[in-house]
Design an enzyme around this catalytic site. Structure first.
Site, PDB file in Angstrom:
ATOM      1  N   GLU A 222       0.815  -1.212   0.000  1.00 20.73           N
ATOM      2  CA  GLU A 222       0.000   0.000   0.000  1.00 20.73           C
ATOM      3  C   GLU A 222       0.853   1.269   0.000  1.00 20.73           C
ATOM      4  O   GLU A 222       0.626   2.187  -0.786  1.00 20.73           O
ATOM      5  CB  GLU A 222      -0.944   0.007   1.215  1.00 20.73           C
ATOM      6  CG  GLU A 222      -1.920  -1.151   1.274  1.00 20.73           C
ATOM      7  CD  GLU A 222      -2.902  -1.178   0.118  1.00 20.73           C
ATOM      8  OE1 GLU A 222      -3.035  -0.168  -0.600  1.00 20.73           O
ATOM      9  OE2 GLU A 222      -3.540  -2.228  -0.092  1.00 20.73           O
TER      10      GLU A 222
ATOM     11  N   HIS B 252       1.588   1.173  -4.231  1.00 24.11           N
ATOM     12  CA  HIS B 252       0.681   2.159  -4.822  1.00 24.11           C
ATOM     13  C   HIS B 252       1.176   3.589  -4.625  1.00 24.11           C
ATOM     14  O   HIS B 252       0.808   4.483  -5.387  1.00 24.11           O
ATOM     15  CB  HIS B 252      -0.717   2.016  -4.212  1.00 24.11           C
ATOM     16  CG  HIS B 252      -1.402   0.733  -4.575  1.00 24.11           C
ATOM     17  ND1 HIS B 252      -1.442   0.250  -5.863  1.00 24.11           N
ATOM     18  CD2 HIS B 252      -2.077  -0.173  -3.808  1.00 24.11           C
ATOM     19  CE1 HIS B 252      -2.108  -0.891  -5.873  1.00 24.11           C
ATOM     20  NE2 HIS B 252      -2.514  -1.177  -4.652  1.00 24.11           N
TER      21      HIS B 252
END
Length: 727
Positions: free
Chosen positions: A452, A456
């Site tokens: 995460e 991303h």
């Protein structure tokens, strides 16, 4: 009866999400804030029924009416009296729970349809014997007649979600195909409109094709809104490429009205001005169908650092749009887990040291790392089709690149979703199973954190704005894959989703997973999570082993008939498995065997001594390609690379089509979660918890909406309005 792939087993795992302690520690103001945000989320989440399949809203209302009159325990006596066995009645409860948990009759993870695991005539008898049917035979009969055939239908198109002849979707009318989706995207780009909160309906107007782009909004009529102090409207009729486009408001209007009502109520209990402004922008977004207002709300959300009650709401993830541009509604409300959040804060602090370790040149990384919030949360409410383990949002590339983002790890979901028993482990050598059981959850916590935050959260998109200005030195930056100057980039109105469309979601998940694998080799990262020495080595081994096993399990989510993947993350893991198998040198082994039961089986192995050499080198090279093609908007090369590794065939060293049958034979269905409700009592907001069972999940949904008498009529009207569009 259907193949087992298309029903949920009676022994499917159902777990209650424990948030009792976290909720009790909230102040009265925080509890009210959480309560009203939860109500907004649950009402918005009902839009997913309308985003999933034509029959999902009708099935939902049918079940609500049956169980509102009789609890699962009371209905069991009726089922016995009309001849259902205990197994058949349990199958009905599991189906109902699955409908609620997935907000529709297609699995949120995998997009395949599920049907009741009992004969249709048995379910017919039960429905007609229910108290709800006895009291309102005409209305209940009409509901049952509308959905009963579709509940059980498994024709080729209805087996999975998809566009055109590849499956069913309600993001597009039934007469739309990929070419229609591409044309609509070009139109939206030309108007600088986001597809996130839209659906597309195609109609023939005489000899001219007409498209209706419908915005999700409480407002049904065209009206103006203030944008930068000027009144503007995006609605109206437009000619584009010889076709007629109408942009209209009012999709899911009754649901959006309720969302706005409860967001307004929550504002009174906001902890600060950022939260108040955030909720006001969201309210404007859901009132007028404005993604720009949602983006503005997201900016305030990013600024709201370290809230005790965290939330996000809107049309967010585009996994289930077959074209990859439209967002499914979701809303969550969660409470910070302070102990776990301290670890993530340390990871954030280390990000600027870790980012340069990633295998792409500095020019391909963001100009500055905008330190985000990264918190571990205990979920109180997660409304939508399913609950992830972690989230990196907002998904707006321009905000994420230049203003920031937040990362969320959902601790009470991780605690129950990824725990496993040795007996249920498939495709591993016996020597690996004990280690896997011990370290699966801790290793996944590391992977989620890296995925995460630095997956991303990393990488730069090269963009030329509408004034011709570049956000990179286009005359100097070298493409490491070609050794020449970068020759492609995004134009001002283009985004990652609009450019890479059907490829975008899975490609991005693969990139983030690779970042997690790559950086999990870093000893400092492992130390942040409390792993040292042999324990740290075991965490790395199980993390990589879990990824290659996940790649094999991913075959469940491939549809040979349409040669398509139904789940972005599982496609990504299969791609990574292929990359690591290709690396050779004995890094990964995959062989077909005969199981102890005499049936087909498989074994996957990983040489832990080669993870840091052969494995790291393979991921280094592959990850660099993924990022370069993403940064430079090189769809052609990105698709060729990704589709090549995604191919599932009989040829080559491994017969993946045959292995898919083995995976289906030994698959284990994902757990379903039972969530609590909040209610208003004389002494404040009360938490109502339920047992972790199909019955508990059903009761939670019946009680969640029991005081809204008009809701079911509104849902049915929304469903009926578009019923002719799916034929």
């Amino acid at each position: 009866m259907a193949d087992s792939q298309y029903f949920l087993p009676n022994d499917i795992g159902v777990s209650a999400l424990d948030c009792g302690e976290a909720f009790r520690l909230l102040s009265p103001q925080e509890k009210k804030y959480a309560h009203y945000l939860s109500r907004a989320s649950w009402y918005g989440g009902l839009a997913v029924l309308l985003q999933t399949s034509p029959e999902s809203p009708v099935i939902f209302v049918l079940l609500q009416r049956i169980f509102r009159k009789q609890s699962p325990e009371q209905l069991e006596a009726v089922a016995t009296a009309v001849g259902l066995s205990s197994e058949e009645y349990q199958a009905f409860l599991v189906y109902a729970a699955g409908l609620y948990a997935n907000m529709g009759n297609y699995k949120s993870f995998g997009d395949s349809k599920f049907v009741p695991n009992l004969p249709k005539d048995k379910l017919d008898v039960l429905v007609r014997a229910s108290r709800a049917f006895e009291e309102e035979p005409a209305e209940m009969g009409a509901l049952w007649d509308t959905c009963s055939c579709l509940i059980y239908s498994l024709n080729d198109k209805q087996k999975q979600l998809g566009l055109g002849d590849k499956g069913i979707t309600t993001y597009f009318s039934g007469n739309c195909c990929l070419e229609d989706a591409e044309l609509a995207q070009k139109f939206l780009d030309s108007k600088k409109l986001s597809a996130y909160n839209t659906r597309l309906f195609k109609r023939e107007n005489g000899e001219k094709t007409c498209y209706e782009v419908r915005l999700a909004s409480a407002a049904k009529e065209d009206c103006t809104i203030l944008v930068d102090g000027e009144r503007q409207s995006c609605c109206g009729r437009f000619d584009f490429d010889g076709k007629e486009f109408w942009v209209k408001r009012g999709d899911y209007a009754p649901l959006m009205e309720r969302v706005c009502l409860y967001l307004h109520k929550a504002q009174a209990y906001a902890a600060n001005e950022n939260q108040k402004k955030m909720l006001e922008e969201y309210r404007q977004s859901f009132t007028f169908g404005s993604v720009d207002h949602h983006k503005e709300g997201s900016r305030y959300w990013i600024k709201d650092k370290g809230p005790i009650v965290e939330s996000y709401i809107g049309f967010i993830e585009s996994y289930r749009d077959p074209f990859g541009s439209r967002g499914e509604f979701e809303g969550f409300v969660a409470v910070v887990n302070k102990a776990m959040s301290e670890r993530f804060a340390k990871l954030v602090s280390s990000a600027e040291v870790l980012l340069p370790e990633l295998p792409w040149p500095r020019e391909f990384e963001k100009d500055a790392f905008l330190k985000p919030d990264f918190t571990s949360l205990d979920v109180l409410t997660f409304a939508g089709s399913g609950i992830p383990a972690g989230i990196n949002i907002p998904n707006y590339d321009d905000i994420r690149q230049s203003e920031g983002f937040k990362n969320v790890s959902l601790g009470n979901v991780l605690a129950v979703a990824y725990s496993t028993s040795k007996e249920k482990l498939t495709f591993l050598e016996e020597d690996d199973k004990d280690l896997f059981v011990k370290w699966k959850s801790p290793s996944f916590e590391v992977q989620v954190g890296l995925h995460e935050l630095l997956g991303h959260g990393s990488g730069k998109l090269f963009v030329q704005d509408n004034k011709g200005k570049f956000n990179f030195e286009h005359s100097k930056v070298i493409n490491p894959e070609t050794g020449e100057l970068v020759s492609s980039w995004y134009q001002d109105s283009e985004t990652w989703d609009s450019k890479f469309t059907t490829l975008a979601s899975s490609y991005e998940e693969c990139r983030a997973e690779c970042v997690g694998l790559y950086l999990s080799l870093n000893k400092d990262v492992l130390s942040i999570f409390g792993h040292e020495g042999q324990d740290a080595d075991d965490v790395v081994y199980v993390n990589w082993l879990s990824m290659v096993r996940g790649g094999l399990l991913g075959l469940e989510f491939y549809t040979p008939e349409s040669k398509s993947w139904r789940q972005a993350h599982m496609q990504a893991r299969f791609v990574i498995l292929r990359v690591l198998l290709e690396a050779g040198e004995g890094l990964v082994g995959l062989k077909e065997v005969t199981g102890a039961d005499g049936k087909a089986d498989a074994r996957i192995t990983l040489d832990r001594s080669k993870i840091g050499t052969v494995g790291k080198d393979a991921i280094h090279k592959f990850l660099c390609k993924l990022q370069v093609f993403k940064s430079t908007a090189d769809v052609e090369k990105g698709r060729a690379l990704y589709d090549g590794y995604s191919d599932v065939s009989e040829s080559g060293a491994h017969n993946f089509l045959r292995l898919r049958q083995t995976v289906l034979l030994r698959k284990e269905d994902r757990k379903m979660f039972v969530q609590a409700n909040t209610t208003i009592a004389e002494d404040g907001i009360q938490l109502v918890e339920y047992e972790g069972s199909a019955s508990g999940l059903i009761r939670s949904f019946v009680e969640r909406f029991q005081y809204d008498g008009d809701l079911e009529a509104d849902i049915l009207e929304l469903s009926r309005r578009d019923s002719s569009c799916w034929c």
